[in-house]
Design an enzyme around this catalytic site. Sequence first.
Site, PDB file in Angstrom:
ATOM      1  N   GLY A  99      -8.774  -2.757  -1.919  1.00 54.02           N
ATOM      2  CA  GLY A  99      -7.866  -2.693  -0.791  1.00 54.02           C
ATOM      3  C   GLY A  99      -6.688  -1.809  -1.133  1.00 54.02           C
ATOM      4  N   GLN A 128       1.503   1.986  -0.368  1.00 48.93           N
ATOM      5  CA  GLN A 128       1.056   2.271  -1.730  1.00 48.93           C
ATOM      6  C   GLN A 128       0.754   3.754  -1.950  1.00 48.93           C
ATOM      7  OE1 GLN A 128      -1.888  -1.162  -1.699  1.00 48.93           O
ATOM      8  NE2 GLN A 128      -1.218  -1.134  -3.846  1.00 48.93           N
ATOM      9  N   CYS A 157      -3.206  -5.669  -8.620  1.00 47.67           N
ATOM     10  CA  CYS A 157      -2.688  -4.783  -7.580  1.00 47.67           C
ATOM     11  C   CYS A 157      -2.600  -3.365  -8.138  1.00 47.67           C
ATOM     12  CB  CYS A 157      -1.315  -5.262  -7.122  1.00 47.67           C
ATOM     13  SG  CYS A 157      -0.571  -4.257  -5.830  1.00 47.67           S
ATOM     14  N   LEU A 158      -3.038  -2.402  -7.335  1.00 47.93           N
ATOM     15  CA  LEU A 158      -2.991  -1.006  -7.775  1.00 47.93           C
ATOM     16  C   LEU A 158      -1.573  -0.550  -8.080  1.00 47.93           C
ATOM     17  CD1 LEU A 158      -5.571   0.564  -5.287  1.00 47.93           C
ATOM     18  CD2 LEU A 158      -5.944  -0.106  -7.667  1.00 47.93           C
ATOM     19  N   HIS A 195      -3.467 -10.095   1.022  1.00 51.02           N
ATOM     20  CA  HIS A 195      -2.757  -9.298   0.015  1.00 51.02           C
ATOM     21  C   HIS A 195      -2.275  -7.989   0.646  1.00 51.02           C
ATOM     22  CE1 HIS A 195      -2.277  -7.760  -4.265  1.00 51.02           C
ATOM     23  NE2 HIS A 195      -2.249  -6.628  -3.569  1.00 51.02           N
ATOM     24  N   GLU A 196      -3.151  -7.328   1.405  1.00 51.93           N
ATOM     25  CA  GLU A 196      -2.782  -6.048   2.023  1.00 51.93           C
ATOM     26  C   GLU A 196      -1.758  -6.239   3.140  1.00 51.93           C
ATOM     27  OE1 GLU A 196      -3.406  -3.506   0.357  1.00 51.93           O
ATOM     28  OE2 GLU A 196      -4.913  -4.464  -0.890  1.00 51.93           O
ATOM     29  N   HIS A 224       1.587  -6.448   1.707  1.00 53.34           N
ATOM     30  CA  HIS A 224       2.146  -5.113   1.416  1.00 53.34           C
ATOM     31  C   HIS A 224       2.838  -4.539   2.640  1.00 53.34           C
ATOM     32  CE1 HIS A 224       1.217  -3.764  -2.613  1.00 53.34           C
ATOM     33  NE2 HIS A 224      -0.027  -4.195  -2.524  1.00 53.34           N
TER      34      HIS A 224
END
Length: 166
Positions: free
Chosen positions: A46, A51, A90-91, A132-133, A136
């Site tokens: 995701g 991001q 997380c990225l 999670h997304e 963000h």
Amino acid sequence: MAIRKIVEHPSPILSRPARPVTDFGKGLQSLLDDMYETMIEADGIGIAAPQVNEGVRAAIVDLGEGQEPIWLINPEVVATGGTDTDVEGCLSFPGLYGEVERPYSVKVHAQDRDGSWYELEAEDYEARAILHEIDHLDGVLFDSKIIRILTEEELEEMAAEGEEEQ
């Protein structure tokens, strides 16, 4: 399509709520394509627009497994149910993994790439990734929800167990 640089914590854009998408034209389509390529290149499941340094309410979740990507444009959580604790990464936080408690199920109202509204119900890992997304997009970072950080040894053990199950 282009692979973009992933913004890492503590960049301010990650902590700001993203603005709604109002234009579903070529600019958005290009952004979504870039986000997808960037997520795949980074081995993620995701990614949200902040991001890749774009402050708009757009995100993607793709669990693979032969499923189509889930395009989350202007998503709103309609309902949640149950709770579940599992490991997340997380990225934007390379190398950080922790246990996070989230709802087990979620119902979301969102727009697709073309602006069409739809509702989606998800459970378990899919619900976790969607939430999670959406966090963000609301400027909420997963490190604020970590109950316990996992050590490198614990991660290696988990990876070894996962390989044994396959």
